[in-house]
Design an enzyme around this catalytic site. Structure first.
Site, mmCIF file in Angstrom:
data_model
loop_
_atom_site.group_PDB
_atom_site.id
_atom_site.type_symbol
_atom_site.label_atom_id
_atom_site.label_comp_id
_atom_site.label_asym_id
_atom_site.label_seq_id
_atom_site.Cartn_x
_atom_site.Cartn_y
_atom_site.Cartn_z
ATOM 1 N N HIS A 186 0.739 -1.148 0.119
ATOM 2 C CA HIS A 186 0.034 -0.010 -0.094
ATOM 3 C C HIS A 186 0.707 1.422 -0.081
ATOM 4 C CE1 HIS A 186 -3.924 -1.867 1.860
ATOM 5 N NE2 HIS A 186 -3.940 -1.750 0.447
ATOM 6 N N CYS A 486 -1.562 -3.682 -16.567
ATOM 7 C CA CYS A 486 -2.274 -2.589 -15.837
ATOM 8 C C CYS A 486 -1.582 -2.918 -14.471
ATOM 9 C CB CYS A 486 -3.801 -2.837 -15.604
ATOM 10 S SG CYS A 486 -4.332 -4.354 -15.091
#
Length: 556
Positions: A186, A486
């Site tokens: 994250h 992606c």
């Protein structure tokens, strides 16, 4: 003493400054027995602290917006987990104080995750941060956090929780270095979104003394300790050249001989759109729709709510391509209404498309909302399913799209090795592929994408991973269909050239990376990219692959 340390570069740019350490606090409460008559008061204290921390995390998310908002809202849900609350209440009932009950309940949950194969080990930093915030509030001690400083600095930490990373002030925090974490953690994702140079998985980072001058290269992963004046000047010169090159880079992504490679943005919701437009994104290559579903894990948002949110993103790219990933729940993103609560190994369980096929009404509602959101717009809408394993999965998703009346291209994400190896049969059912290199690496190497100790196996330069990319791209080329990337691999400018050489037809990344990739692609021909890709695949390690590609493209 001058020396060079090497970690994993996760966010482009160079930062030079003095080290400041993330603040710490003693957050293990003593184990004291409380009288039975105080149990109700302790339960109330614990609940108040949990509610306050959850509210604070949501407020931080609202301030940060974008991907950070989704991450922090997920942390808020973690704080309010009903099973954790029940465990805290049980511990208080047998004599624990509120703070000790919270501490021990989180410790038990931590152990449970480890026994489940550590797939969620990368979320331990998030879990610890939630625990620390609740316990600190109960104990009345300051939270560990970003240091106070009037001068810009380089932040050092064992790891950074999303709540800290999301609100870093780029005017003060020049860059950051952590001992733990990985390229897809994250904190790494948020650092890229902010444009703050960052290096993770650097052993011994926190041993550097406060005030030490370092130079952090977020592209190479190098950290120079006490660089000389000459080295600092050279680094600043190179950084200035990069900035000038980026400023002069505009237009569509293409190689120097005109081969078009559309450069798209990864977005987590409407809040990420302005940055994508400012970076010159040619569309959206990955629209993560999870942000809508995190507000209430007990039920899915209504069709009207979804339609309004999707239309905001679609309207921002009136002539562009917008690729929407339907809800990817499960594993580290559990939702009470969708995913099983007792899976022994969520990483290999009911997640992504598998969960949606078990709850077809959730998928049908989302597809109808997307169809409504695109009505009357000239946008090129494409919708893809996560965690497609084989042709059966692809056919089921294509059928669901048709049944929902969706007038858009529908595709499959390639995140499982089986999908890459059997891409040709999957393409018989769908119209495009999109490679999610983060999960593809995780499943290829049996290496949790969040565990810093396994960062070597999460390196997207691994030749085995490049082989799978090549297999999927070749299948798409043979079928006359597109195959994009992606995953975070697309944000590495050098690797973007290699991916282009492997036959990838578009690249999607965090908005901050788009100018770097555009500038790099424009330097080389398609043939040079192909030769660099061949050299990289011929190597035996990630380091060797990177070096081989660099050698080809530098003309050595």
């Amino acid at each position: 003493m001058q020396k060079t340390l090497r970690g994993v570069g996760v966010s482009h740019g160079v930062a030079i400054g003095q080290v400041r350490h993330m603040g710490t606090a003693v957050l293990e409460p003593t184990a004291t027995q409380i009288p039975a008559e105080e149990a109700e008061r302790e339960r109330a204290r614990a609940q108040q602290a949990v509610d306050a921390v959850a509210a604070d995390l949501i407020a931080r998310g609202n301030l940060a917006g974008g991907e950070a908002q989704a991450v922090l809202e997920a942390q808020a849900l973690m704080a309010q987990d009903p099973e954790l609350a029940a465990d805290v209440a049980r511990r208080i009932a047998v004599g624990s104080s509120a703070e000790r009950a919270v501490y021990d309940a989180f410790a038990a949950y931590r152990a449970l995750l480890a026994s489940a194969g550590e797939y969620l080990a990368g979320r331990v930093a998030d879990l610890d941060d939630v625990r620390n915030r609740i316990v600190a509030r109960l104990m009345g001690v300051p939270m560990p956090g970003v240091p106070d400083s009037d001068e810009p600095y380089v932040l050092l930490a064992r790891d950074l929780a999303p709540a800290d990373t999301a609100l870093l002030d780029p005017a003060l925090v020049l860059g950051f270095v952590t001992e733990e974490g990985g390229p897809t953690s994250h904190s790494a994702i948020l650092a890229r979104a902010m444009g703050v140079p960052a290096v993770v998985a650097l052993p011994g980072a926190t041993e550097l003394a406060e005030g030490t001058t370092v130079a952090v290269d977020g592209s190479s992963g190098e950290v120079l300790v006490e660089p000389s004046a000459e080295q600092q000047q050279e680094l600043r010169r190179v950084a200035a050249e990069r900035k000038a090159a980026l400023a002069g880079s505009s237009g569509p992504g293409r190689t120097s001989d005109g081969h078009l490679v559309p450069l798209l943005a990864n977005v987590g919701g409407p809040a990420d759109v302005p940055a994508a437009v400012a970076a010159g994104a040619e569309g959206v290559g990955l629209f993560r729709t999870e942000f809508l579903f995190l507000d209430d894990s007990a039920k899915a948002p209504s069709e009207d709510t979804q339609t309004a949110a999707y239309r905001q993103v679609l309207e921002a790219f009136p002539e562009g391509r917008v690729v929407v990933r339907v809800l990817d729940a499960g594993a580290d993103k559990p939702l009470d209404f969708l995913t099983p609560a007792d899976e022994p190994n969520p990483a290999l369980g009911v997640r992504g498309l598998r969960a949606l096929l078990d709850h077809p009404e959730v998928l049908a509602t989302q597809l109808r909302a997307l169809a409504r959101a695109a009505e009357g717009l000239p946008v090129h809408l494409e919708v893809m399913a996560p965690m497609v394993a084989d042709r059966t999965d692809a056919r089921a998703f294509a059928d669901a799209c048709r049944e929902a009346g969706l007038h858009a291209k529908f595709g499959a994400m390639v995140e499982i090795p089986s999908a890459a190896l059997r891409a040709r049969s999957i393409l018989a059912e769908v119209e495009f592929l999109s490679l999610g290199t983060n999960d593809l690496a995780q499943y290829t190497f049996a290496a949790d994408r969040q565990v810093g100790a396994l960062a070597r196996l999460q390196d997207p330069w691994q030749p085995a991973l490049l082989d799978l990319v090549a297999a999927a791209a070749e299948a798409a080329r043979a079928a006359g269909k597109s195959c994009g990337v992606c995953g975070e691999a697309a944000s590495d400018p050098l690797l973007a050239c290699v991916l282009t050489g492997l036959g990838v037809t578009s690249l999607s990344m965090g908005s901050a990376s788009i100018p770097y990739v555009r500038s790099m692609l424009a330097k080389f021909t398609l043939d040079q990219c192909r030769r660099a890709a061949e050299a990289a695949r011929a190597a035996d390690s990630a380091e060797g692959a990177r070096a081989a590609a660099q050698q080809v493209l530098s003309g050595e």
